[in-house]
Design a protein around this motif. Structure first.
Motif, mmCIF file in Angstrom:
data_model
loop_
_atom_site.group_PDB
_atom_site.id
_atom_site.type_symbol
_atom_site.label_atom_id
_atom_site.label_comp_id
_atom_site.label_asym_id
_atom_site.label_seq_id
_atom_site.Cartn_x
_atom_site.Cartn_y
_atom_site.Cartn_z
ATOM 1 N N MET A 1 0.818 -1.203 0.000
ATOM 2 C CA MET A 1 0.000 0.000 0.000
ATOM 3 C C MET A 1 0.849 1.250 0.000
ATOM 4 O O MET A 1 0.355 2.340 -0.110
ATOM 5 C CB MET A 1 -0.903 0.030 1.228
ATOM 6 C CG MET A 1 -1.922 -1.085 1.284
ATOM 7 S SD MET A 1 -3.059 -1.037 -0.085
ATOM 8 C CE MET A 1 -3.886 0.520 0.231
ATOM 9 N N THR A 2 2.124 1.107 0.197
ATOM 10 C CA THR A 2 2.942 2.304 0.270
ATOM 11 C C THR A 2 3.475 2.653 -1.110
ATOM 12 O O THR A 2 4.665 2.663 -1.336
ATOM 13 C CB THR A 2 4.109 2.103 1.224
ATOM 14 O OG1 THR A 2 4.736 0.876 0.841
ATOM 15 C CG2 THR A 2 3.665 2.039 2.633
ATOM 16 N N LEU B 1 -3.970 13.732 8.420
ATOM 17 C CA LEU B 1 -3.383 12.511 8.977
ATOM 18 C C LEU B 1 -2.337 11.942 8.029
ATOM 19 O O LEU B 1 -1.285 11.469 8.452
ATOM 20 C CB LEU B 1 -4.472 11.471 9.245
ATOM 21 C CG LEU B 1 -5.446 11.813 10.372
ATOM 22 C CD1 LEU B 1 -6.497 10.726 10.508
ATOM 23 C CD2 LEU B 1 -4.699 11.986 11.686
ATOM 24 N N THR C 1 1.480 11.675 9.229
ATOM 25 C CA THR C 1 1.983 10.353 9.603
ATOM 26 C C THR C 1 2.389 9.504 8.414
ATOM 27 O O THR C 1 2.996 8.455 8.593
ATOM 28 C CB THR C 1 0.909 9.574 10.377
ATOM 29 O OG1 THR C 1 -0.173 9.293 9.486
ATOM 30 C CG2 THR C 1 0.387 10.352 11.554
ATOM 31 N N ALA D 1 0.381 7.832 6.632
ATOM 32 C CA ALA D 1 -0.563 6.731 6.450
ATOM 33 C C ALA D 1 -1.198 6.842 5.068
ATOM 34 O O ALA D 1 -1.349 7.935 4.531
ATOM 35 C CB ALA D 1 -1.636 6.783 7.522
ATOM 36 N N VAL E 1 -5.824 5.770 0.978
ATOM 37 C CA VAL E 1 -6.865 4.833 0.555
ATOM 38 C C VAL E 1 -7.495 4.170 1.782
ATOM 39 O O VAL E 1 -8.714 4.153 1.944
ATOM 40 C CB VAL E 1 -6.298 3.776 -0.410
ATOM 41 C CG1 VAL E 1 -7.271 2.633 -0.582
ATOM 42 C CG2 VAL E 1 -6.006 4.410 -1.757
ATOM 43 N N ILE E 2 -6.643 3.676 2.663
ATOM 44 C CA ILE E 2 -7.170 2.973 3.827
ATOM 45 C C ILE E 2 -7.844 3.971 4.777
ATOM 46 O O ILE E 2 -8.890 3.690 5.360
ATOM 47 C CB ILE E 2 -6.051 2.157 4.509
ATOM 48 C CG1 ILE E 2 -6.658 1.074 5.377
ATOM 49 C CG2 ILE E 2 -5.109 2.988 5.320
ATOM 50 C CD1 ILE E 2 -7.267 -0.020 4.576
ATOM 51 N N LEU E 3 -7.266 5.164 4.887
ATOM 52 C CA LEU E 3 -7.873 6.167 5.771
ATOM 53 C C LEU E 3 -9.269 6.554 5.274
ATOM 54 O O LEU E 3 -10.217 6.629 6.055
ATOM 55 C CB LEU E 3 -6.994 7.421 5.844
ATOM 56 C CG LEU E 3 -5.739 7.329 6.704
ATOM 57 C CD1 LEU E 3 -4.948 8.617 6.607
ATOM 58 C CD2 LEU E 3 -6.098 7.062 8.146
#
Lengths: 429, 418
Positions: B1-2, B191, B195, B197, B200-202
């Protein structure tokens, strides 16, 4: 002007230590907040006279256990004190720049969840065994979904299409199981359907270099549309023939299943849950101990290096993406053959995305991802419980908790969650 | 995911320029119009049209082979193949006729159906623009659902509970929706910026948080409709905050989203913010070196993206469902908008056209389901296939590769020569 203001960083005894790594306060702060929630809400807002009755019995177990009756407020006060003590201990560790042990955080989480159960169940009966058994059942497809994401993402292909793979599996298994009258055929059909979805994912993301997240989202859209279309065009018109599948039977394992608590929780499930018990350790072992695992991880981390030593990057990715579809497809059959017994439009209702979240929460490790999936399953089952006992906390707010926890996990409160380095990048020679 | 930011932009539809044929500037001066047919056939417009036609054909095939009447003829296909083609032909004929009467023109209702297609397209334009902003910065905002919900809640609250004079009330309610969407998206941007993060997941998590949060809030007395005890339904919007109908079912919403498209063009192509967004999207590291604060740009991009999506929420709340919002008010628009932005190539005109196409399909599918018996769920399949084909230039490999020479340069070269 500025000279009259006191310096922003006064010379403190610590200043010589500036060469050291900065102290990490995130975890202690987070644990402190959770401990305070437990103290202020779960404990102090309770009526001292209430008790929580925890029922440890299950219908399948012949041995009758006496229920555990706990004074709600006192129990939670004790638990909260323990939690606050542990939070303080982690603060001390953080100050000393020491690592906070993982088991400690796990224990803290367990205490917090117990406090939550005691609070919600204050003045009511908590069917504890039901809670855990249900958790495992609800988590089963999530675990399959997470494992599907794992084998794909470890090889460097982002798999947003878990939802589509699960849904395709759910649909195909219901259809084939209804037509053949055999759940075995249903599972096989689910596997094939998952692989077919994976073919599209692999073709477009590996061979045609399309942005993998886009492919995933689009595949989900197509699968949702196609299954809903076939449902209303085909299944709804002839339920008898197309949508009354042969469901899995529960296979209680003799002897083991009659052990109190443990028996019903672990040993009286359907085949799919037992498959999960095999799948997770198998994948953990394979990923870290076999040639396939080493190749998969190297392709996911540094495809160019893998290619240089003679690994066929795209072949490995193709294989893993297809394997991912097979795993998710089988897991998806749970939604039709494992529970309701009939397919419905969008029966997976976004669970594929939750499986993805569990994977990321679990830092792309099979065991941690499974634990994260269990957490989501527990949260879901707990919501049902809270509604049943008529808890004074709205079920909608409880539903939000796992998502908030995931956000906290992803933004690094429980350590940075970093995926395989080459995940999402097509390999172009 | 990164994935790196840059790789999240939709892939460039043009494959690498074929060095041999694009030629040097001299060759261009000699034969300025050489290879122009390749540019036309391999260009984005033809590519999109081919993708749309291909997807429609697949959709028709699915419809034909799942239709019961057609299946019956397949049983004796080899003895009387004509029956199969008759049945398939009449099904397709019915479907096309139903689509046209439902989406464009019907003999009884005139062009009324076309206006309803515009109605369907309205939120898609706004949300598509929102997705476009994010794509240009290399961000993938799947949070349209949550942003629409928060925007709708804000608009519903202002529209129902505030007492303001007519025109002002509507403006404030629209702005509230825009603010709500922008705020919810900006949290994700913040966020991510702080961070690292993955957005997509957020955004997926924020969709669910918004879903449950709004379901809860709509049951509270502050927001809940008095007529729906126990249900998550918002209060009806006051008449002063309802978007007026300009003529015969054609509302203000469509005009607003067209204005938003102009604003989008201005932001992305003329303003400093847009320049920074595009710079970060092309190469975040280069942008950082050039002195652009990538973190701030991330937050601002998400906020602008969410603001456009908030406008989509405003049209849904104040125009389509003024009697009170429900947690399903987003109607999947957040996800549809992804396909709109991808098909439209993130350009304002492209997004409007793509939204219009999907609006026509949606409006037409309703009558298609009733008249031709083809369930409307086929539309997302067609929609998804279109995007898949557009996003994969290598899939449509039979189309010629563009030469990569701009028409403007050709014209200039032609002038020099003459």
């Amino acid at each position: 002007m500025t000279t009259t203001v006191t310096p922003k960083t006064p010379a403190t005894p610590e200043s010589p230590e500036t060469a050291l790594a900065p102290r990490k306060w995130k975890t202690p702060i987070l644990l402190g907040v959770f401990a305070l929630v437990s103290l202020l809400i779960f404990s102090l807002r309770l009526d001292p006279s209430l008790t929580t009755r925890i029922d440890l019995n299950s219908r399948t177990v012949p041995i009758e256990l006496p229920p555990l009756v706990l004074p709600s407020m006192l129990t939670n006060l004790i638990l909260s004190t323990l939690m606050i003590a542990f939070a303080a201990y982690t603060a001390k560790l953080a100050y000393d720049r020491k690592k906070i042990p993982m088991w400690g955080i796990a224990l803290f989480a367990a205490l917090w969840v117990i406090a939550l159960i005691v609070w919600v169940g204050a003045g009511a009966n908590v069917p504890f065994v039901w809670l855990l058994t249900g958790t495992l059942a609800i988590s089963t497809p999530l675990v399959f979904g997470s494992m599907a994401g794992l084998v794909s993402e470890r090889a460097g292909v982002v798999n947003i299409a878990i939802e589509g793979q699960l849904l395709a599996g759910a649909f195909a298994s219901a259809l084939v199981s209804s037509m053949t009258g055999s759940w075995v055929a249903g599972i096989l059909a689910a596997l094939v359907a998952g692989v077919l979805v994976s073919v599209v994912l692999a073709l477009f993301s590996i061979t045609y270099w399309v942005e993998q997240v886009v492919v995933g989202v689009v595949i989900n859209m197509i699968v949702i549309g196609l299954t809903s279309y076939l449902y209303s065009g085909l299944m709804a018109s002839n339920r008898e023939l197309y949508n009354s599948p042969d469901t899995y039977d529960a296979w209680p394992i003799p002897l083991l299943s009659s052990i109190p608590i443990i028996g019903p929780v672990f040993f009286s499930h359907s085949i799919i849950t037992y498959l999960m018990f095999i799948l997770v350790p198998l994948l953990t072992w394979a990923l870290f101990n076999t040639r396939w695992g080493l190749r998969t991880r190297s392709v996911g981390e540094h495809p160019k290096a893998a290619d240089t030593v003679g690994i066929n990057v795209n072949r490995n990715r193709w294989f893993n993406v297809l394997l991912s579809g097979a795993i998710a497809g089988v897991g998806g059959s749970f939604y039709t053959l494992g529970s309701v017994g009939a397919f419905n439009q969008e029966v997976t209702s976004g669970q594929g995305y939750i499986a993805l979240a569990a994977l990321i929460f679990g830092r792309w490790h099979p065991v941690y991802a499974t634990l994260a999936a269990l957490l989501f399953g527990f949260a879901s089952n707990f919501r049902t419980l809270a509604t049943q006992v008529g808890a004074n906390v709205p079920s909608e707010l409880l539903s939000m908790v796992p998502y908030i926890v995931t956000v906290l996990a992803v933004i690094g409160f429980v350590g940075q969650s970093r995926g395989p380095a080459a995940s999402g990048v097509p390999y172009i020679k | 995911m990164t994935t790196s930011n840059a790789s999240l932009t939709p892939p460039e539809p043009n494959p690498p320029v074929d060095k041999g044929s694009s030629g040097s500037t001299n060759a261009l001066a000699d034969q300025p119009w050489r290879g122009v047919w390749r540019d036309i056939l391999g260009g984005n417009v033809v590519r999109s049209i081919v993708a749309i036609i291909l997807a429609l054909i697949i959709g028709m095939l699915i419809a034909v082979f799942t239709n019961k009447d057609v299946q019956d003829t397949l049983g004796y296909f080899f003895s009387r193949p004509g029956d199969f083609f008759n049945a398939a032909g009449s099904l397709i004929g019915d479907a096309v006729r139903a689509m046209i009467t439902g989406a464009v023109y019907s003999p009884t209702r005139g062009f009324q159906p076309f206006l309803s297609s515009l109605q369907w397209a309205t939120p898609l334009v706004a949300a598509g623009l929102g997705l476009g902003v994010a794509f240009r910065a290399g961000l993938f905002n799947i949070g349209g659902q949550g942003q629409m919900l928060v925007g709708a809640l804000f608009a519903s609250y202002v529209g129902a509970s505030w007492n303001l004079p007519p025109v002002l009330h509507l403006i404030v309610a629209i702005l509230a929706a825009v603010l709500g969407g922008a705020m919810w998206a900006a949290i994700v941007g913040f966020l991510k910026a702080q961070t690292g993060a993955h957005e997509v997941i957020l955004t997926i998590m924020f969709n669910w948080i918004a879903h449950w949060g709004i379901t809860y809030l709509l049951k509270q007395p502050l927001f809940q409709s008095e007529n729906a005890p126990g249900f998550a339904k918002g209060k009806a919007v006051q008449a002063t905050a309802v978007m007026p109908e300009l003529f015969n079912g054609f509302g203000l919403g469509f005009v607003l989203v067209l204005l938003a498209a102009v604003l989008y063009w201005w932001i992305m192509d003329r303003s400093t913010v847009g320049f920074k967004i595009r710079a970060v999207g092309i190469n975040p590291n280069a942008a950082k070196t050039a002195g652009i604060n990538v973190k701030t740009v991330t937050v601002v991009t998400m906020a602008i993206s969410g603001a456009f999506i908030g406008l989509a929420a405003a049209t849904q709340t104040l125009e389509v469902h003024p009697t009170g919002i429900e947690p399903t008010i987003h109607a999947g628009i957040g996800f549809d908008a992804i396909t709109v932005a991808l098909l439209g190539g993130n350009s304002p005109v492209g997004i409007i056209l793509a939204a219009l196409l999907f609006g026509l399909l949606k409006a037409g599918s309703v009558t298609m389901e009733i008249q031709a018996g083809i369930p409307r769920d086929i539309i997302p399949v067609i929609q998804g296939l279109i995007v898949l084909f557009v996003a994969a230039p290598r899939f449509l490999g039979f189309l010629p590769r563009p030469t990569g020479v701009k028409i403007r340069d050709r014209v200039a070269a032609g002038k020099v020569k003459s």
